[in-house]
Write a protein that holds these residues in place. Sequence first.
Motif, PDB file in Angstrom:
ATOM      1  N   GLY A   1       9.870   1.460 -15.943  1.00  0.00           N
ATOM      2  CA  GLY A   1      10.587   2.705 -15.680  1.00  0.00           C
ATOM      3  C   GLY A   1       9.791   3.954 -15.951  1.00  0.00           C
ATOM      4  N   ASN A   2       8.479   3.816 -16.138  1.00  0.00           N
ATOM      5  CA  ASN A   2       7.625   4.979 -16.384  1.00  0.00           C
ATOM      6  C   ASN A   2       7.139   5.566 -15.065  1.00  0.00           C
ATOM      7  N   GLU A   3       7.218   6.863 -14.941  1.00  0.00           N
ATOM      8  CA  GLU A   3       6.707   7.531 -13.741  1.00  0.00           C
ATOM      9  C   GLU A   3       5.182   7.463 -13.725  1.00  0.00           C
ATOM     10  N   ILE A   4       4.621   6.945 -12.639  1.00  0.00           N
ATOM     11  CA  ILE A   4       3.162   6.774 -12.559  1.00  0.00           C
ATOM     12  C   ILE A   4       2.536   7.507 -11.380  1.00  0.00           C
ATOM     13  N   GLY A   5       3.340   8.124 -10.527  1.00  0.00           N
ATOM     14  CA  GLY A   5       2.765   8.840  -9.386  1.00  0.00           C
ATOM     15  C   GLY A   5       3.802   9.643  -8.630  1.00  0.00           C
ATOM     16  N   THR A   6       3.371  10.782  -8.078  1.00  0.00           N
ATOM     17  CA  THR A   6       4.268  11.622  -7.292  1.00  0.00           C
ATOM     18  C   THR A   6       3.516  12.224  -6.104  1.00  0.00           C
ATOM     19  N   ALA A   7       4.272  12.552  -5.078  1.00  0.00           N
ATOM     20  CA  ALA A   7       3.760  13.300  -3.927  1.00  0.00           C
ATOM     21  C   ALA A   7       4.873  14.206  -3.451  1.00  0.00           C
TER      22      ALA A   7
ATOM     23  N   SER B   1       1.198  13.938   2.325  1.00  0.00           N
ATOM     24  CA  SER B   1       0.641  14.328   1.039  1.00  0.00           C
ATOM     25  C   SER B   1       0.235  13.063   0.296  1.00  0.00           C
ATOM     26  N   TYR B   2      -0.950  13.081  -0.301  1.00  0.00           N
ATOM     27  CA  TYR B   2      -1.390  11.940  -1.097  1.00  0.00           C
ATOM     28  C   TYR B   2      -0.569  11.838  -2.383  1.00  0.00           C
ATOM     29  N   ILE B   3      -0.328  10.606  -2.815  1.00  0.00           N
ATOM     30  CA  ILE B   3       0.353  10.376  -4.078  1.00  0.00           C
ATOM     31  C   ILE B   3      -0.642  10.574  -5.221  1.00  0.00           C
ATOM     32  N   ASP B   4      -0.271  11.394  -6.171  1.00  0.00           N
ATOM     33  CA  ASP B   4      -1.113  11.657  -7.340  1.00  0.00           C
ATOM     34  C   ASP B   4      -0.731  10.653  -8.429  1.00  0.00           C
ATOM     35  N   TYR B   5      -1.531   9.601  -8.546  1.00  0.00           N
ATOM     36  CA  TYR B   5      -1.263   8.580  -9.561  1.00  0.00           C
ATOM     37  C   TYR B   5      -1.866   8.998 -10.899  1.00  0.00           C
TER      38      TYR B   5
ATOM     39  N   ASN C   1       0.840  -1.190   0.000  1.00  0.00           N
ATOM     40  CA  ASN C   1       0.000   0.000   0.000  1.00  0.00           C
ATOM     41  C   ASN C   1       0.880   1.247   0.000  1.00  0.00           C
ATOM     42  N   VAL C   2       1.041   1.863  -1.155  1.00  0.00           N
ATOM     43  CA  VAL C   2       1.800   3.109  -1.269  1.00  0.00           C
ATOM     44  C   VAL C   2       0.798   4.196  -1.628  1.00  0.00           C
ATOM     45  N   GLN C   3       0.320   4.893  -0.614  1.00  0.00           N
ATOM     46  CA  GLN C   3      -0.797   5.827  -0.770  1.00  0.00           C
ATOM     47  C   GLN C   3      -0.401   7.271  -0.515  1.00  0.00           C
ATOM     48  N   THR C   4       0.481   7.474   0.457  1.00  0.00           N
ATOM     49  CA  THR C   4       0.866   8.833   0.840  1.00  0.00           C
ATOM     50  C   THR C   4       2.363   8.889   1.120  1.00  0.00           C
ATOM     51  N   LEU C   5       2.872  10.097   1.220  1.00  0.00           N
ATOM     52  CA  LEU C   5       4.188  10.340   1.787  1.00  0.00           C
ATOM     53  C   LEU C   5       3.955  11.103   3.079  1.00  0.00           C
ATOM     54  N   GLY C   6       4.359  10.522   4.205  1.00  0.00           N
ATOM     55  CA  GLY C   6       4.156  11.167   5.496  1.00  0.00           C
ATOM     56  C   GLY C   6       5.380  11.026   6.379  1.00  0.00           C
ATOM     57  N   PHE C   7       5.576  11.989   7.275  1.00  0.00           N
ATOM     58  CA  PHE C   7       6.720  11.941   8.182  1.00  0.00           C
ATOM     59  C   PHE C   7       6.547  12.985   9.277  1.00  0.00           C
ATOM     60  N   PHE C   8       7.309  12.828  10.347  1.00  0.00           N
ATOM     61  CA  PHE C   8       7.401  13.828  11.405  1.00  0.00           C
ATOM     62  C   PHE C   8       8.655  14.665  11.158  1.00  0.00           C
ATOM     63  N   TYR C   9       8.584  15.951  11.469  1.00  0.00           N
ATOM     64  CA  TYR C   9       9.737  16.799  11.195  1.00  0.00           C
ATOM     65  C   TYR C   9       9.838  17.949  12.193  1.00  0.00           C
ATOM     66  N   LYS C  10      11.067  18.459  12.338  1.00  0.00           N
ATOM     67  CA  LYS C  10      11.359  19.734  12.989  1.00  0.00           C
ATOM     68  C   LYS C  10      12.216  20.537  12.012  1.00  0.00           C
ATOM     69  N   PHE C  11      11.974  21.841  11.915  1.00  0.00           N
ATOM     70  CA  PHE C  11      12.680  22.658  10.925  1.00  0.00           C
ATOM     71  C   PHE C  11      13.220  23.918  11.601  1.00  0.00           C
TER      72      PHE C  11
ATOM     73  N   LYS D   1       9.904  14.648  -1.423  1.00  0.00           N
ATOM     74  CA  LYS D   1       9.269  14.169  -2.650  1.00  0.00           C
ATOM     75  C   LYS D   1       9.334  12.656  -2.729  1.00  0.00           C
ATOM     76  N   LEU D   2       8.252  12.055  -3.177  1.00  0.00           N
ATOM     77  CA  LEU D   2       8.182  10.617  -3.444  1.00  0.00           C
ATOM     78  C   LEU D   2       7.736  10.436  -4.886  1.00  0.00           C
ATOM     79  N   THR D   3       8.444   9.603  -5.624  1.00  0.00           N
ATOM     80  CA  THR D   3       8.103   9.313  -7.015  1.00  0.00           C
ATOM     81  C   THR D   3       7.969   7.809  -7.188  1.00  0.00           C
ATOM     82  N   VAL D   4       6.889   7.378  -7.824  1.00  0.00           N
ATOM     83  CA  VAL D   4       6.612   5.956  -8.035  1.00  0.00           C
ATOM     84  C   VAL D   4       6.734   5.633  -9.520  1.00  0.00           C
ATOM     85  N   PHE D   5       7.370   4.488  -9.830  1.00  0.00           N
ATOM     86  CA  PHE D   5       7.560   4.042 -11.211  1.00  0.00           C
ATOM     87  C   PHE D   5       6.984   2.635 -11.389  1.00  0.00           C
ATOM     88  N   ASP D   6       6.623   2.314 -12.639  1.00  0.00           N
ATOM     89  CA  ASP D   6       6.205   0.947 -12.937  1.00  0.00           C
ATOM     90  C   ASP D   6       7.432   0.123 -13.334  1.00  0.00           C
ATOM     91  N   ALA D   7       7.204  -1.138 -13.681  1.00  0.00           N
ATOM     92  CA  ALA D   7       8.316  -2.038 -13.988  1.00  0.00           C
ATOM     93  C   ALA D   7       9.071  -1.627 -15.242  1.00  0.00           C
TER      94      ALA D   7
END
Length: 313
Positions: A156-162, A178-182, A127-137, A148-154
């Motif tokens: 090598g095509n980019e199919i989703g980003t967050a 942030s939700y991944i925009d597929y 289940n790759v649905q979002t990019l989430g994390f805790f942070y201090k800045f 940034k999170l980028t998802v690729f298919d087998a």
Amino acid sequence: MKKNYLIASLVMLLTTLQFNAQVVNGNFENIKPNFLPSNWGMNLSLPVVIDTETGETTSDNIQFTWCIPALCYVSYEPHTGQTAMEISNAFNQTQNKVIPGEAMIFSDATQDSPGWNPGVPIEPGMNVQTLGFFYKFFPAGNDVAEAKLTVFDAEGNEIGTASVEISGTNSQYSYVYSYIDYTSNAQPAYMYISFNMAKEGSTPTFGSRLIIDNVVTNFQALDVVLNTTPINTDFAIAPTVVDQEINIIPASNAVGIINYKIFNMEGRLVKEANVENTNSYVYSMNIDELNSGVYFLQIDSNLGTTTKKIIKK
């Protein structure tokens, strides 16, 4: 305001641990001898000039925020566990310019330098649905960082980003996602996750620091993090620079009815909600209807009154 309930049953916990296995060392507890978190890193690679007559080598003089010659390294200021990951900018004294800090995930536990990165495999059914994390800045200037999170298919095509924008001083841990925009129904095969201290178009400042912990790719995995978190006596909000929705993680010992009020700079109440705090959840408050500007979120609970500043884009 809506409630995003985080289920806490043992069965779900075991399932989510499996379903988030692809974020390798997302809690940064595995540390290598060079003081970098295993499977994460970005050592600074600089060209070396060789004098053909003398054989002497020279390179630019680089100043780092700490004494560690790297752009990211282990932090002992974790949200949970023993360690987190810190990213900071460096300064090239020879060229008189700031080098933005960066970190990315590697499938190979020994890799932490620039070069070929084939990405982290995503097993079928994960289940790759979002990019989430805790942070201090801790920006030294008007820095804007980006995750940034980028998802690729087998193939090598980019199919989703967050992507997640990080700005403004945040000295207490906040959770952001942030939700991944597929853009394709293809099966996800591998992914990249990176953190950069200078979002495109922004100016980095030497001395800025970003601390990251508990990187996850779905809300169920976040449940694992929250159920292993020590008692939190403060309300965490994210992001502090808001486009449409602000997320509020209540203090662990807050009980009963919690009153949320948003005031503008003139002190006028522009939004209010009362919510009963009976479970572990993240509140999501939509403020899309508010005009751009600075606002104050006042939280009244059994713990007293807490005020947080937010900026509406």
